[in-house]
Design a protein around this motif. Sequence first.
Motif, PDB file in Angstrom:
ATOM      1  N   GLU A 297       0.831  -1.208   0.000  1.00 50.18           N
ATOM      2  CA  GLU A 297       0.000   0.000   0.000  1.00 50.18           C
ATOM      3  C   GLU A 297       0.863   1.254   0.000  1.00 50.18           C
ATOM      4  OE1 GLU A 297      -3.920   1.730   2.367  1.00 50.18           O
ATOM      5  OE2 GLU A 297      -2.639   0.211   3.303  1.00 50.18           O
ATOM      6  N   ILE A 298       1.960   1.234   0.755  1.00 50.36           N
ATOM      7  CA  ILE A 298       2.868   2.384   0.782  1.00 50.36           C
ATOM      8  C   ILE A 298       3.521   2.586  -0.578  1.00 50.36           C
ATOM      9  CG2 ILE A 298       5.010   3.265   1.790  1.00 50.36           C
ATOM     10  CD1 ILE A 298       4.211   1.897   4.404  1.00 50.36           C
ATOM     11  N   LYS A 299       3.949   1.482  -1.206  1.00 53.59           N
ATOM     12  CA  LYS A 299       4.561   1.581  -2.529  1.00 53.59           C
ATOM     13  C   LYS A 299       3.569   2.117  -3.552  1.00 53.59           C
ATOM     14  CE  LYS A 299       8.204  -1.960  -2.247  1.00 53.59           C
ATOM     15  NZ  LYS A 299       9.276  -1.082  -2.757  1.00 53.59           N
ATOM     16  N   LEU A 300       2.325   1.634  -3.488  1.00 57.49           N
ATOM     17  CA  LEU A 300       1.319   2.085  -4.445  1.00 57.49           C
ATOM     18  C   LEU A 300       0.996   3.567  -4.260  1.00 57.49           C
ATOM     19  CD1 LEU A 300      -1.151  -0.947  -4.438  1.00 57.49           C
ATOM     20  CD2 LEU A 300       0.292  -0.200  -6.332  1.00 57.49           C
ATOM     21  N   SER A 301       0.972   4.033  -3.022  1.00 52.72           N
ATOM     22  CA  SER A 301       0.683   5.447  -2.777  1.00 52.72           C
ATOM     23  C   SER A 301       1.777   6.346  -3.339  1.00 52.72           C
ATOM     24  CB  SER A 301       0.530   5.694  -1.275  1.00 52.72           C
ATOM     25  OG  SER A 301       1.755   5.439  -0.596  1.00 52.72           O
ATOM     26  N   ALA A 302       3.006   5.833  -3.404  1.00 57.92           N
ATOM     27  CA  ALA A 302       4.113   6.632  -3.944  1.00 57.92           C
ATOM     28  C   ALA A 302       4.165   6.604  -5.466  1.00 57.92           C
ATOM     29  CB  ALA A 302       5.444   6.141  -3.380  1.00 57.92           C
ATOM     30  N   THR A 303       3.492   5.626  -6.096  1.00 59.67           N
ATOM     31  CA  THR A 303       3.526   5.528  -7.554  1.00 59.67           C
ATOM     32  C   THR A 303       2.448   6.359  -8.225  1.00 59.67           C
ATOM     33  OG1 THR A 303       2.087   3.565  -7.517  1.00 59.67           O
ATOM     34  CG2 THR A 303       4.468   3.198  -7.430  1.00 59.67           C
ATOM     35  N   GLY A 304       1.365   6.679  -7.494  1.00 60.39           N
ATOM     36  CA  GLY A 304       0.265   7.417  -8.097  1.00 60.39           C
ATOM     37  C   GLY A 304      -0.684   6.548  -8.892  1.00 60.39           C
ATOM     38  N   LEU A 305      -0.504   5.214  -8.873  1.00 62.27           N
ATOM     39  CA  LEU A 305      -1.389   4.312  -9.597  1.00 62.27           C
ATOM     40  C   LEU A 305      -2.730   4.191  -8.882  1.00 62.27           C
ATOM     41  CD1 LEU A 305       1.126   1.439 -10.455  1.00 62.27           C
ATOM     42  CD2 LEU A 305       0.278   3.200 -12.003  1.00 62.27           C
TER      43      LEU A 305
ATOM     44  N   TRP B 294       9.705   1.245 -10.692  1.00 63.70           N
ATOM     45  CA  TRP B 294       9.856   2.050 -11.905  1.00 63.70           C
ATOM     46  C   TRP B 294       8.824   3.174 -11.949  1.00 63.70           C
ATOM     47  CZ3 TRP B 294       6.534   1.855 -16.433  1.00 63.70           C
ATOM     48  CH2 TRP B 294       7.003   2.658 -17.484  1.00 63.70           C
ATOM     49  N   GLN B 295       7.568   2.846 -11.592  1.00 61.98           N
ATOM     50  CA  GLN B 295       6.527   3.862 -11.565  1.00 61.98           C
ATOM     51  C   GLN B 295       6.837   4.933 -10.514  1.00 61.98           C
ATOM     52  OE1 GLN B 295       3.755   4.505 -13.281  1.00 61.98           O
ATOM     53  NE2 GLN B 295       3.952   2.830 -14.726  1.00 61.98           N
ATOM     54  N   ARG B 296       7.340   4.494  -9.364  1.00 59.73           N
ATOM     55  CA  ARG B 296       7.692   5.442  -8.301  1.00 59.73           C
ATOM     56  C   ARG B 296       8.828   6.355  -8.742  1.00 59.73           C
ATOM     57  NH1 ARG B 296      11.320   4.739  -3.758  1.00 59.73           N
ATOM     58  NH2 ARG B 296      10.772   6.148  -2.042  1.00 59.73           N
ATOM     59  N   GLN B 297       9.845   5.765  -9.381  1.00 60.27           N
ATOM     60  CA  GLN B 297      10.971   6.571  -9.839  1.00 60.27           C
ATOM     61  C   GLN B 297      10.549   7.533 -10.937  1.00 60.27           C
ATOM     62  OE1 GLN B 297      13.896   6.544  -8.314  1.00 60.27           O
ATOM     63  NE2 GLN B 297      14.594   8.217  -9.636  1.00 60.27           N
ATOM     64  N   LYS B 298       9.654   7.083 -11.812  1.00 61.46           N
ATOM     65  CA  LYS B 298       9.175   7.963 -12.880  1.00 61.46           C
ATOM     66  C   LYS B 298       8.388   9.131 -12.302  1.00 61.46           C
ATOM     67  CE  LYS B 298       5.869   6.552 -15.599  1.00 61.46           C
ATOM     68  NZ  LYS B 298       5.102   5.846 -16.662  1.00 61.46           N
ATOM     69  N   ARG B 299       7.607   8.855 -11.253  1.00 65.74           N
ATOM     70  CA  ARG B 299       6.853   9.928 -10.598  1.00 65.74           C
ATOM     71  C   ARG B 299       7.803  10.919  -9.919  1.00 65.74           C
ATOM     72  NH1 ARG B 299       1.600  10.662  -8.699  1.00 65.74           N
ATOM     73  NH2 ARG B 299       1.402  11.743  -6.695  1.00 65.74           N
ATOM     74  N   ILE B 300       8.875  10.386  -9.316  1.00 63.41           N
ATOM     75  CA  ILE B 300       9.859  11.270  -8.682  1.00 63.41           C
ATOM     76  C   ILE B 300      10.536  12.148  -9.726  1.00 63.41           C
ATOM     77  CG2 ILE B 300      12.076  11.294  -7.460  1.00 63.41           C
ATOM     78  CD1 ILE B 300      11.173   8.811  -5.960  1.00 63.41           C
TER      79      ILE B 300
ATOM     80  N   GLU C 127       0.415  20.999 -12.149  1.00 63.68           N
ATOM     81  CA  GLU C 127      -0.201  19.753 -12.591  1.00 63.68           C
ATOM     82  C   GLU C 127       0.298  18.589 -11.737  1.00 63.68           C
ATOM     83  OE1 GLU C 127       0.727  19.353 -16.690  1.00 63.68           O
ATOM     84  OE2 GLU C 127      -0.574  21.005 -17.341  1.00 63.68           O
ATOM     85  N   GLU C 128      -0.293  17.438 -11.995  1.00 70.40           N
ATOM     86  CA  GLU C 128       0.108  16.208 -11.288  1.00 70.40           C
ATOM     87  C   GLU C 128       1.524  15.809 -11.760  1.00 70.40           C
ATOM     88  OE1 GLU C 128       0.341  12.179  -9.908  1.00 70.40           O
ATOM     89  OE2 GLU C 128       0.525  12.853 -11.924  1.00 70.40           O
ATOM     90  N   PRO C 129       2.441  15.317 -10.909  1.00 70.72           N
ATOM     91  CA  PRO C 129       2.218  14.913  -9.523  1.00 70.72           C
ATOM     92  C   PRO C 129       2.432  16.002  -8.470  1.00 70.72           C
ATOM     93  CG  PRO C 129       4.390  14.211 -10.198  1.00 70.72           C
ATOM     94  CD  PRO C 129       3.776  14.882 -11.406  1.00 70.72           C
TER      95      PRO C 129
ATOM     96  N   ALA D 286       8.930  14.703   1.593  1.00 70.51           N
ATOM     97  CA  ALA D 286      10.290  14.277   1.253  1.00 70.51           C
ATOM     98  C   ALA D 286      10.457  12.766   1.401  1.00 70.51           C
ATOM     99  CB  ALA D 286      11.305  15.006   2.128  1.00 70.51           C
ATOM    100  N   GLU D 287       9.715  12.140   2.329  1.00 66.59           N
ATOM    101  CA  GLU D 287       9.789  10.690   2.489  1.00 66.59           C
ATOM    102  C   GLU D 287       9.063   9.965   1.362  1.00 66.59           C
ATOM    103  OE1 GLU D 287       8.279   9.726   6.307  1.00 66.59           O
ATOM    104  OE2 GLU D 287       9.956  10.635   7.412  1.00 66.59           O
ATOM    105  N   ARG D 288       7.954  10.526   0.893  1.00 64.98           N
ATOM    106  CA  ARG D 288       7.213   9.887  -0.193  1.00 64.98           C
ATOM    107  C   ARG D 288       7.978   9.944  -1.509  1.00 64.98           C
ATOM    108  NH1 ARG D 288       2.745  12.648   2.086  1.00 64.98           N
ATOM    109  NH2 ARG D 288       2.907  14.245   0.446  1.00 64.98           N
ATOM    110  N   LEU D 289       8.606  11.082  -1.780  1.00 64.90           N
ATOM    111  CA  LEU D 289       9.314  11.278  -3.053  1.00 64.90           C
ATOM    112  C   LEU D 289      10.747  11.716  -2.759  1.00 64.90           C
ATOM    113  CD1 LEU D 289       6.512  13.216  -4.947  1.00 64.90           C
ATOM    114  CD2 LEU D 289       7.035  10.783  -5.118  1.00 64.90           C
TER     115      LEU D 289
END
Length: 312
Positions: A72-80, A128-134, A170-172, A198-201
């Motif tokens: 759940e934590i990983k998904l919240s950081a990816t924006g999916l 990968w999704q998390r890094q792309k969002r960052i 815009e998002e994110p 800062a912890e999320r991203l």
Amino acid sequence: MDNLAQLTIGATLVFCVLAVAGVHVFVSGKAQREALVHRLSSTQQIPVVGRRRRFQGVDRRLKKTGLGKKVEIKLSATGLDLTPGEFFVYMLASIAGFWLIATSLLASFFGPIAALIGLWAAFAFLNWQRQKRIERFINQLPELSRILANATQAGLALRMALTMAADELEEPAGEELAKVANALAVGHSLDDALGELAERLPSRELVVLVTTLVLSNRSGGTIVSSLRNLTETLEERKETRREVRTQLSQIMMTAYIVPAMGLGCLLFIDNLYPGALDKITGSAFGQVTVLMSLSLYGLGFFLVRRLAKIQI
């Protein structure tokens, strides 16, 4: 006939995997459309209904476990737009698909190996999704710093400046700053709200921005000049990151092409000599040899990716 049956089974499995992926893309697009309608209809009072969550029973049971909380934590950081239960079910379906495809196209020995690769690929997809969002957030930091500098220069408090930036970006960045504004609205301190961001991203650029905002808020210094200087620095770092990424793109492609060549060789051998992979993996010596070869391919993949990671 055996080869025809195997190809038919393999084609069916590929179709099933593509169908699952297509359904997921459709559901994600529908959710994004509903979110857009909700945002546009805020001034028109148009009733909007959120998408119905699937696998709610699995989701409830999974959230009670440590694995579910981590997912759940990983998904919240990816924006999916996925729940842990949905991700878990899709992951199991992908693992089963990898297993059956490898068994039908190669040999039964490769089924468990493909399943492990599918498990790794699921969590690698999240990273990968998390890094792309960052990366997208980092690209928005110069604009964010510029908006905050203009707002504070106009006399707005830092909290109001963050709220205004959440509405304009815009998002994110807009979504993440909205979380910060909501945290401030319910009584969280500025240090805690920005620290959670800062912890999320996590990124060096965001840490510098957060540190500048926190220190200026504590000491009451001239935040406008600090943000102006920080904007120029972030712009330069943005260009540097783009240049480094362009220079390393060939190395990153090599990391994926080399394992793909190994898989292509296996398919070529089995097509040239039908049943060759079954004979090779039918003995202990052949299995050990195949495992050593796959381990070397995996080691090369991770080493190349490691060499391509340059911290700026």
